[in-house]
Design a protein around this motif. Structure first.
Motif, PDB file in Angstrom:
ATOM      1  N   UNK A  95       4.912   4.468  -0.952  1.00 54.11           N
ATOM      2  CA  UNK A  95       4.946   5.353   0.222  1.00 54.11           C
ATOM      3  C   UNK A  95       5.077   4.579   1.541  1.00 54.11           C
ATOM      4  N   UNK A  96       4.388   3.433   1.654  1.00 56.20           N
ATOM      5  CA  UNK A  96       4.498   2.631   2.883  1.00 56.20           C
ATOM      6  C   UNK A  96       5.884   1.999   2.970  1.00 56.20           C
ATOM      7  N   UNK A  97       6.351   1.506   1.847  1.00 60.96           N
ATOM      8  CA  UNK A  97       7.655   0.841   1.777  1.00 60.96           C
ATOM      9  C   UNK A  97       8.779   1.761   2.262  1.00 60.96           C
ATOM     10  N   UNK A  98       8.787   3.018   1.802  1.00 58.46           N
ATOM     11  CA  UNK A  98       9.874   3.926   2.211  1.00 58.46           C
ATOM     12  C   UNK A  98       9.710   4.411   3.652  1.00 58.46           C
ATOM     13  N   UNK A  99       8.517   4.228   4.208  1.00 53.44           N
ATOM     14  CA  UNK A  99       8.312   4.601   5.618  1.00 53.44           C
ATOM     15  C   UNK A  99       8.444   3.381   6.527  1.00 53.44           C
ATOM     16  N   UNK A 100       8.844   2.261   5.915  1.00 52.85           N
ATOM     17  CA  UNK A 100       8.965   0.988   6.619  1.00 52.85           C
ATOM     18  C   UNK A 100       7.681   0.626   7.358  1.00 52.85           C
ATOM     19  N   UNK A 101       6.563   0.795   6.651  1.00 51.37           N
ATOM     20  CA  UNK A 101       5.249   0.450   7.211  1.00 51.37           C
ATOM     21  C   UNK A 101       4.596  -0.607   6.334  1.00 51.37           C
ATOM     22  N   UNK A 102       3.566  -1.228   6.878  1.00 52.09           N
ATOM     23  CA  UNK A 102       2.793  -2.212   6.118  1.00 52.09           C
ATOM     24  C   UNK A 102       1.969  -1.490   5.052  1.00 52.09           C
ATOM     25  N   UNK A 103       1.853  -2.098   3.893  1.00 50.07           N
ATOM     26  CA  UNK A 103       1.025  -1.543   2.826  1.00 50.07           C
ATOM     27  C   UNK A 103      -0.450  -1.689   3.218  1.00 50.07           C
ATOM     28  N   UNK A 104      -1.162  -0.555   3.297  1.00 48.86           N
ATOM     29  CA  UNK A 104      -2.577  -0.603   3.678  1.00 48.86           C
ATOM     30  C   UNK A 104      -3.428  -0.900   2.444  1.00 48.86           C
ATOM     31  N   UNK A 105      -3.610  -2.171   2.204  1.00 51.48           N
ATOM     32  CA  UNK A 105      -4.315  -2.587   0.992  1.00 51.48           C
ATOM     33  C   UNK A 105      -5.779  -2.106   1.000  1.00 51.48           C
ATOM     34  N   UNK A 106      -6.383  -2.123   2.197  1.00 48.47           N
ATOM     35  CA  UNK A 106      -7.791  -1.685   2.320  1.00 48.47           C
ATOM     36  C   UNK A 106      -7.949  -0.250   1.825  1.00 48.47           C
TER      37      UNK A 106
END
Lengths: 217, 254
Positions: A102-113
């Motif tokens: 979901x983060x990848x397709x929104x060009x956002x950082x993966x929120x690992x926390x």
């Protein structure tokens, strides 16, 4: 609380001359938790797919925040309204591939926390992030898929019998998380379930029989 | 040397015994292929005689325009056949023609400008045939792979769409796998060339009396050309075809 979020106006759906749903009208307000009940084959699942834009109504209209779904960009809409399949499938190679999608397709950082916090809530250990999808059990897959849908903080969750194929333990884990999401993130939920206890906070129950709305209470 | 290259009518007629051997196997094992073998044999004879005379004519008049028309004819036929193998993908003729046409054009440009071949019908027409037929096969495999993967991985694609992916994001893994599948045969063939088979180009030159050490130079160019054209064709076909599995509401239609 009374801000209309999703509005169905005389919605119908027909496939090859067979009327699956007809004349369905109701309004769901922001923050509401609605469950759908009815016998299998009554059209509940189709109804949720129409709201999730997996299918398009053949008659009537569905409004989201006052705008007809036909006029909204389905991609943007799905980023706010998250449809969760009955038998969810994981894709690609690892658990992290799925949770970061979901983060990848929104060009956002993966929120690992956030991923780790949600994983903890569904009792999946941190080490699973690098685990291969093919090595997971059915219950684990369903729990990870659920976390995947919650990764991008959707405004609306559409749940299609999400726990029906799971054992009691997995059912309780996911049920607990749904209730926490309702409580903490004030998420709007539309859920098909045969297990009313799964959604403690349900404010409304809509009954669908033979493609028609029977009750709204 | 040239006398060994002539096959007279009697030799040709005797070669029919080879077909009869196949038909005997069919008869003994009751394979039901007798008609197919007969029709295939007749078709091969007629098609090759026609193309033999056509090529002789094209080579004799050596006209650029006619050579170009022949190139287009080959590309059209290859595209039409690839389209027939698409198993119902929308716009598959346009997609096939774009993929095969681009692959063929780029390969011919590189080969002619590098001096590997000359713009003469005797070289252009056979090379175009080789390029287009390989592109056609690669696209056929690519289409089959797209169809089977969109059907096998339907749920995964639906999940990606439901998470907010656009068509491209939802299809990317399938597109990549299909390009790989389309390219695989030409890469495998290149790896085993000379060890398992002596391919047509090289065999033909050796038949015609060319020094094998010279013949392999052509074969090297041909193998590289085929890897290039199958990659271009599979790439274009995959990227154009995946969109046909969706409607304008970003919904999967298979």
């Amino acid at each position: 609380m009374s801000e209309p979020l999703i509005e169905l106006k005389n919605v119908g759906f027909e496939v090859d001359g067979t009327q699956i749903l007809q004349d369905i009208s109701f309004v769901v307000n922001k923050g509401e938790v609605v469950t759908f009940s009815g016998p299998s084959g009554s059209g509940k699942s189709t109804l949720l797919k129409l709201i999730g834009t997996i299918l398009t109504p053949t008659s009537g209209e569905i409004l989201y925040k006052g705008t007809n779904l036909k006029e909204l960009n389905p991609i943007e809409y799905r980023k706010e309204v998250s449809y969760f399949f009955q038998n969810a499938a994981l894709f690609d190679e690892t658990v992290e591939d799925n949770l970061s999608f979901p983060a990848h397709i929104r060009e956002k950082e993966f929120e690992k926390e956030r991923a780790l916090k949600l994983m903890e809530q569904v009792q999946i250990p941190e080490s699973y992030l690098t685990k291969k999808v093919k090595d997971l059990s059915g219950g684990e897959k369903q729990r990870i898929a659920f976390v995947r849908n919650l990764m991008y903080q959707p405004d609306v969750l559409l749940l299609d019998e999400v726990t029906s194929s799971l054992d009691q333990e997995n059912r309780e884990i996911i049920g607990k998380l749904i209730n926490e999401m309702i409580e903490e993130e004030k998420i709007t939920v539309l859920s098909i379930t045969h297990n009313q206890a799964e959604i403690e906070k349900a404010s409304r129950m809509i009954e669908i029989r033979a493609g028609k709305m029977e009750e709204d209470k | 040397m040239t006398s060994s290259l002539e096959i007279n009518n009697w030799s040709l007629l005797f070669s029919v015994t080879l077909l009869i051997v196949a038909m005997l196997v069919d008869y003994k094992e009751k394979l039901g292929l007798g008609n197919d073998i007969f029709v295939a044999g007749i078709r091969a004879v007629i098609q090759l005689f026609i193309i033999g005379y056509v090529l002789r004519y094209i080579l004799e008049i050596d006209n650029d325009l006619i050579t170009f028309a022949m190139v287009l004819f080959i590309v059209f036929n290859a595209s039409y056949n690839a389209h027939k193998r698409s198993e119902g993908i929308n716009r598959s003729f346009t997609i096939s023609a774009t993929a095969i046409g681009t692959g063929t054009a780029l390969s011919l440009i590189v080969l002619v400008f590098s001096g590997a071949i000359d713009w003469t019908p005797a070289q252009i027409v056979p090379i175009t045939g080789m390029i287009a037929s390989n592109a056609m096969t690669a696209i056929g495999i690519t289409y089959r792979s797209l169809n089977s993967k969109f059907s096998d991985q339907r749920q995964q694609v639906l999940e990606k769409l439901a998470l907010g992916a656009d068509k491209k994001q939802a299809s990317m893994s399938i597109v990549r796998e299909s390009i790989k599948t389309g390219m695989a045969p030409s890469i495998d063939r290149t790896k085993t060339v000379g060890l398992v088979s002596l391919p047509g180009m090289m065999a033909g030159l050796i038949f015609a009396g060319v020094d094998p050490v010279e013949a392999i130079r052509y074969q090297i160019v041909v193998m590289f050309m085929l890897i290039s054209v199958t990659s271009i064709a599979s790439f274009i076909a995959s990227y154009m075809a995946y969109k046909e599995y969706y409607n304008d509401r970003n919904q999967l239609t298979v």
